[in-house]
Motif scaffolding. Structure first.
Motif, PDB file in Angstrom:
ATOM      1  N   LEU A   2      47.223  52.996  57.034  1.00  0.00           N
ATOM      2  CA  LEU A   2      46.243  52.503  57.721  1.00  0.00           C
ATOM      3  C   LEU A   2      45.611  51.008  56.990  1.00  0.00           C
ATOM      4  O   LEU A   2      45.468  51.057  55.767  1.00  0.00           O
ATOM      5  CB  LEU A   2      44.918  53.376  58.157  1.00  0.00           C
ATOM      6  CG  LEU A   2      45.468  54.838  58.648  1.00  0.00           C
ATOM      7  CD1 LEU A   2      44.557  55.786  58.317  1.00  0.00           C
ATOM      8  CD2 LEU A   2      46.137  54.612  59.847  1.00  0.00           C
ATOM      9  N   ARG A   3      45.163  50.189  58.069  1.00  0.00           N
ATOM     10  CA  ARG A   3      44.609  49.177  57.384  1.00  0.00           C
ATOM     11  C   ARG A   3      42.946  49.162  57.481  1.00  0.00           C
ATOM     12  O   ARG A   3      42.445  49.525  58.551  1.00  0.00           O
ATOM     13  CB  ARG A   3      45.133  47.809  58.287  1.00  0.00           C
ATOM     14  CG  ARG A   3      44.519  46.450  57.578  1.00  0.00           C
ATOM     15  CD  ARG A   3      45.151  45.440  58.283  1.00  0.00           C
ATOM     16  NE  ARG A   3      44.753  45.185  59.603  1.00  0.00           N
ATOM     17  CZ  ARG A   3      44.783  44.025  60.334  1.00  0.00           C
ATOM     18  NH1 ARG A   3      45.574  42.938  59.749  1.00  0.00           N
ATOM     19  NH2 ARG A   3      44.546  43.916  61.537  1.00  0.00           N
ATOM     20  N   THR A   4      42.164  48.919  56.516  1.00  0.00           N
ATOM     21  CA  THR A   4      40.841  48.867  56.497  1.00  0.00           C
ATOM     22  C   THR A   4      40.295  47.700  56.983  1.00  0.00           C
ATOM     23  O   THR A   4      40.829  46.826  57.292  1.00  0.00           O
ATOM     24  CB  THR A   4      40.430  49.382  55.196  1.00  0.00           C
ATOM     25  OG1 THR A   4      40.414  48.171  54.267  1.00  0.00           O
ATOM     26  CG2 THR A   4      41.050  50.504  54.635  1.00  0.00           C
ATOM     27  N   ASN A   5      38.926  47.840  57.039  1.00  0.00           N
ATOM     28  CA  ASN A   5      38.197  46.551  57.380  1.00  0.00           C
ATOM     29  C   ASN A   5      37.574  45.776  56.198  1.00  0.00           C
ATOM     30  O   ASN A   5      36.560  45.075  56.186  1.00  0.00           O
ATOM     31  CB  ASN A   5      37.082  46.846  58.325  1.00  0.00           C
ATOM     32  CG  ASN A   5      36.063  47.903  57.932  1.00  0.00           C
ATOM     33  OD1 ASN A   5      36.185  48.520  56.824  1.00  0.00           O
ATOM     34  ND2 ASN A   5      35.160  47.850  58.704  1.00  0.00           N
ATOM     35  N   VAL A   6      37.993  46.077  55.051  1.00  0.00           N
ATOM     36  CA  VAL A   6      37.493  45.729  53.716  1.00  0.00           C
ATOM     37  C   VAL A   6      38.496  44.690  53.091  1.00  0.00           C
ATOM     38  O   VAL A   6      39.844  45.149  52.843  1.00  0.00           O
ATOM     39  CB  VAL A   6      37.150  46.968  52.869  1.00  0.00           C
ATOM     40  CG1 VAL A   6      36.789  46.474  51.301  1.00  0.00           C
ATOM     41  CG2 VAL A   6      36.101  47.895  53.575  1.00  0.00           C
ATOM     42  N   ARG A   7      37.978  43.704  52.085  1.00  0.00           N
ATOM     43  CA  ARG A   7      38.703  43.003  51.651  1.00  0.00           C
ATOM     44  C   ARG A   7      38.113  42.950  50.066  1.00  0.00           C
ATOM     45  O   ARG A   7      36.951  43.124  49.916  1.00  0.00           O
ATOM     46  CB  ARG A   7      39.057  41.620  52.046  1.00  0.00           C
ATOM     47  CG  ARG A   7      39.695  41.314  53.199  1.00  0.00           C
ATOM     48  CD  ARG A   7      39.709  39.710  53.478  1.00  0.00           C
ATOM     49  NE  ARG A   7      40.719  39.761  54.938  1.00  0.00           N
ATOM     50  CZ  ARG A   7      40.327  39.683  56.031  1.00  0.00           C
ATOM     51  NH1 ARG A   7      39.038  39.818  56.167  1.00  0.00           N
ATOM     52  NH2 ARG A   7      41.031  39.480  57.169  1.00  0.00           N
ATOM     53  N   LEU A   8      38.963  42.654  49.032  1.00  0.00           N
ATOM     54  CA  LEU A   8      38.436  42.439  47.739  1.00  0.00           C
ATOM     55  C   LEU A   8      38.197  40.971  47.626  1.00  0.00           C
ATOM     56  O   LEU A   8      39.197  40.223  48.106  1.00  0.00           O
ATOM     57  CB  LEU A   8      39.194  43.020  46.819  1.00  0.00           C
ATOM     58  CG  LEU A   8      38.943  43.271  45.471  1.00  0.00           C
ATOM     59  CD1 LEU A   8      37.709  44.286  45.406  1.00  0.00           C
ATOM     60  CD2 LEU A   8      40.029  43.935  44.271  1.00  0.00           C
ATOM     61  N   THR A   9      37.363  40.478  46.772  1.00  0.00           N
ATOM     62  CA  THR A   9      37.083  38.988  46.420  1.00  0.00           C
ATOM     63  C   THR A   9      38.177  38.811  45.390  1.00  0.00           C
ATOM     64  O   THR A   9      38.518  39.664  44.492  1.00  0.00           O
ATOM     65  CB  THR A   9      35.890  38.521  46.107  1.00  0.00           C
ATOM     66  OG1 THR A   9      35.540  39.466  44.645  1.00  0.00           O
ATOM     67  CG2 THR A   9      34.840  39.292  47.047  1.00  0.00           C
ATOM     68  N   THR A  10      38.370  37.773  45.093  1.00  0.00           N
ATOM     69  CA  THR A  10      39.530  37.058  44.007  1.00  0.00           C
ATOM     70  C   THR A  10      38.643  37.501  42.690  1.00  0.00           C
ATOM     71  O   THR A  10      39.298  38.024  41.817  1.00  0.00           O
ATOM     72  CB  THR A  10      39.724  35.637  44.017  1.00  0.00           C
ATOM     73  OG1 THR A  10      40.319  35.366  45.314  1.00  0.00           O
ATOM     74  CG2 THR A  10      40.527  35.220  43.058  1.00  0.00           C
ATOM     75  N   ASP A  11      37.311  37.134  42.608  1.00  0.00           N
ATOM     76  CA  ASP A  11      36.664  37.609  41.469  1.00  0.00           C
ATOM     77  C   ASP A  11      36.645  39.116  41.015  1.00  0.00           C
ATOM     78  O   ASP A  11      36.758  39.717  40.024  1.00  0.00           O
ATOM     79  CB  ASP A  11      35.039  37.180  41.326  1.00  0.00           C
ATOM     80  CG  ASP A  11      34.955  35.621  41.271  1.00  0.00           C
ATOM     81  OD1 ASP A  11      35.860  35.083  41.140  1.00  0.00           O
ATOM     82  OD2 ASP A  11      33.953  35.224  41.952  1.00  0.00           O
ATOM     83  N   GLY A  12      36.555  39.714  42.396  1.00  0.00           N
ATOM     84  CA  GLY A  12      36.710  41.148  41.958  1.00  0.00           C
ATOM     85  C   GLY A  12      38.116  41.636  41.638  1.00  0.00           C
ATOM     86  O   GLY A  12      38.070  42.680  40.578  1.00  0.00           O
ATOM     87  N   ALA A  13      39.047  41.135  41.982  1.00  0.00           N
ATOM     88  CA  ALA A  13      40.550  41.334  41.512  1.00  0.00           C
ATOM     89  C   ALA A  13      40.594  41.194  40.061  1.00  0.00           C
ATOM     90  O   ALA A  13      41.094  41.877  39.317  1.00  0.00           O
ATOM     91  CB  ALA A  13      41.504  40.941  42.467  1.00  0.00           C
ATOM     92  N   ASP A  14      40.187  39.862  39.637  1.00  0.00           N
ATOM     93  CA  ASP A  14      39.964  39.388  38.231  1.00  0.00           C
ATOM     94  C   ASP A  14      39.219  40.524  37.429  1.00  0.00           C
ATOM     95  O   ASP A  14      39.605  40.747  36.361  1.00  0.00           O
ATOM     96  CB  ASP A  14      39.598  37.916  38.360  1.00  0.00           C
ATOM     97  CG  ASP A  14      40.349  37.041  38.759  1.00  0.00           C
ATOM     98  OD1 ASP A  14      41.659  37.278  38.891  1.00  0.00           O
ATOM     99  OD2 ASP A  14      40.135  35.915  39.255  1.00  0.00           O
ATOM    100  N   ALA A  15      38.088  40.909  37.788  1.00  0.00           N
ATOM    101  CA  ALA A  15      37.383  41.925  37.146  1.00  0.00           C
ATOM    102  C   ALA A  15      38.100  43.198  37.030  1.00  0.00           C
ATOM    103  O   ALA A  15      37.952  43.496  35.913  1.00  0.00           O
ATOM    104  CB  ALA A  15      35.956  42.121  37.734  1.00  0.00           C
ATOM    105  N   LEU A  16      39.015  43.769  37.809  1.00  0.00           N
ATOM    106  CA  LEU A  16      39.611  44.680  37.583  1.00  0.00           C
ATOM    107  C   LEU A  16      40.739  44.528  36.728  1.00  0.00           C
ATOM    108  O   LEU A  16      41.109  45.274  35.781  1.00  0.00           O
ATOM    109  CB  LEU A  16      40.108  45.054  38.957  1.00  0.00           C
ATOM    110  CG  LEU A  16      39.414  45.977  40.006  1.00  0.00           C
ATOM    111  CD1 LEU A  16      40.227  46.097  41.225  1.00  0.00           C
ATOM    112  CD2 LEU A  16      38.930  47.051  39.417  1.00  0.00           C
ATOM    113  N   ALA A  17      41.423  43.389  36.811  1.00  0.00           N
ATOM    114  CA  ALA A  17      42.591  43.178  35.814  1.00  0.00           C
ATOM    115  C   ALA A  17      41.994  42.974  34.615  1.00  0.00           C
ATOM    116  O   ALA A  17      42.445  43.444  33.547  1.00  0.00           O
ATOM    117  CB  ALA A  17      42.981  41.602  36.340  1.00  0.00           C
ATOM    118  N   SER A  18      40.766  42.418  34.262  1.00  0.00           N
ATOM    119  CA  SER A  18      40.100  42.328  32.893  1.00  0.00           C
ATOM    120  C   SER A  18      39.690  43.923  32.542  1.00  0.00           C
ATOM    121  O   SER A  18      40.106  44.144  31.216  1.00  0.00           O
ATOM    122  CB  SER A  18      39.006  41.563  32.831  1.00  0.00           C
ATOM    123  OG  SER A  18      38.224  41.657  31.611  1.00  0.00           O
TER     124      SER A  18
END
Length: 331
Positions: free
Chosen positions: A53-69
């Motif tokens: 299913l597709r949600t109505n939520v997106r992650l920000t680029t900064d949020g993805a970079d924070a997870l990567a870190s």
């Protein structure tokens, strides 16, 4: 006027935890979450009760970079342009989750796939109850492991190989020392140790920073004392060392591992042709256990496909099917 506890929990979730990914896995029917790069242009998709299913939520680029870190720190992996893939495990609330990540230059930014691994502490009775194994095949595998068999668990990604491997670890005799080699920690080491089992894990981390290669880890395992050897995934040069140990009797307990393959013949092809193990050495394998995933009315389930005994023949190696889904035939 939010309670302080509520604010603290929110801060912890977004600074120490996985943020909105934890919200996805708060639903026990969600098994996967897909964050496709570029994450700020693609909505998060989840697999809920077998349906994507597709949600109505997106992650920000900064949020993805924070997870990567965060994953770089916790896993010790570089996860950078020089090493643009990641395999790790983490916690999403009270659930254990596998993480696969990609970043530039192989992807348009950081992207992740998260898969719940709630079955890590499953035991054979649990797999009988959920229909993965029939009672007779579960009993047969238990006896085989207790008697020190060499068993390869085969199947495609998501077929349940690691889940069954974790369950079989509980069937090893209580007084047997087990050395466990895996890249990404997925097997129930802490649970086994808390029950008094002697389990020595060896982490292998290929390619990033200080690490021990799988082949060296296996040689170390053989020097750490008699007992069972467990390889989370047989996929490289360590296969030759493993089979050499089996040939000379260096591993005096059960030898267990998982491998990608669709049955005895494809596993033989993988081990002999791709990994360079002589067929005469592969013949030291006792059993190939193949699992498969299937859709059951919209739900994704797993089941035993076959148990095959490896037999030496005049032409090399043959396979005798001794169990299929729901049946067992022993001579």
């Amino acid at each position: 006027d939010q309670p302080v506890e509520t604010l603290v929990a929110a801060l912890e979730k977004h600074t120490l935890g996985l943020g909105i990914v934890e919200d996805c896995f708060a639903d026990p029917d969600v098994t996967d979450a897909f964050l496709t790069a570029p994450v700020d242009e693609n909505r998060i998709r989840v697999r809920h009760d077998g349906e994507t299913l597709r949600t109505n939520v997106r992650l920000t680029t900064d949020g993805a970079d924070a997870l990567a870190s965060r994953f770089r720190r916790s896993s010790g992996r570089a996860f950078s342009r020089a090493s643009p893939t990641l395999a790790a495990t983490t916690d999403a609330g009270d659930r254990r989750v596998r993480v696969a990540g990609v970043t530039t230059p192989v992807s348009d930014g950081v992207g992740f796939t998260f898969r719940a691994h709630d079955e890590s502490a499953f035991r054979l009775p649990d797999l009988v109850e959920n229909g993965t194994l029939a009672p007779s095949t579960a009993a047969f595998l238990s006896v085989a492991v207790r008697r020190g068999a060499a068993v390869l668990l085969a199947g495609a990604r998501g077929a349940g190989k690691t889940t069954l491997l974790g369950a079989l670890l509980w069937e090893l005799p209580v007084d047997v020392r087990t050395v466990l080699i895996e890249d990404t920690p997925e097997l129930p080491v802490r649970e086994l140790q808390s029950e008094g089992r002697d389990v020595q894990p060896l982490r292998v981390a290929t390619g990033d920073g200080a690490s021990i290669e799988p082949t060296d880890a296996l040689r170390t395992a053989l020097r750490l004392g008699d007992g069972a050897i467990v390889v989370g995934e047989v996929r490289g040069e360590e296969a030759r060392v493993l089979y050499e140990a089996m040939r000379v009797g260096a591993a005096d307990g059960a030898v267990l591992g998982t491998i990608h393959g669709g049955g005895g013949e494809s596993v033989r092809e993988r081990v002999v042709t791709d990994l360079g193990v002589p067929e005469t050495a592969f013949a030291d394998t006792d059993l190939v256990v193949t699992l498969e995933a299937y859709d059951d009315g919209g739900s994704r389930r797993r089941r035993l496909r076959a148990i095959e005994e490896v037999r030496r023949t005049d032409d090399g190696v043959g396979f005798e099917t001794i169990a299929t889904e729901g049946s067992l035939s022993l001579e």
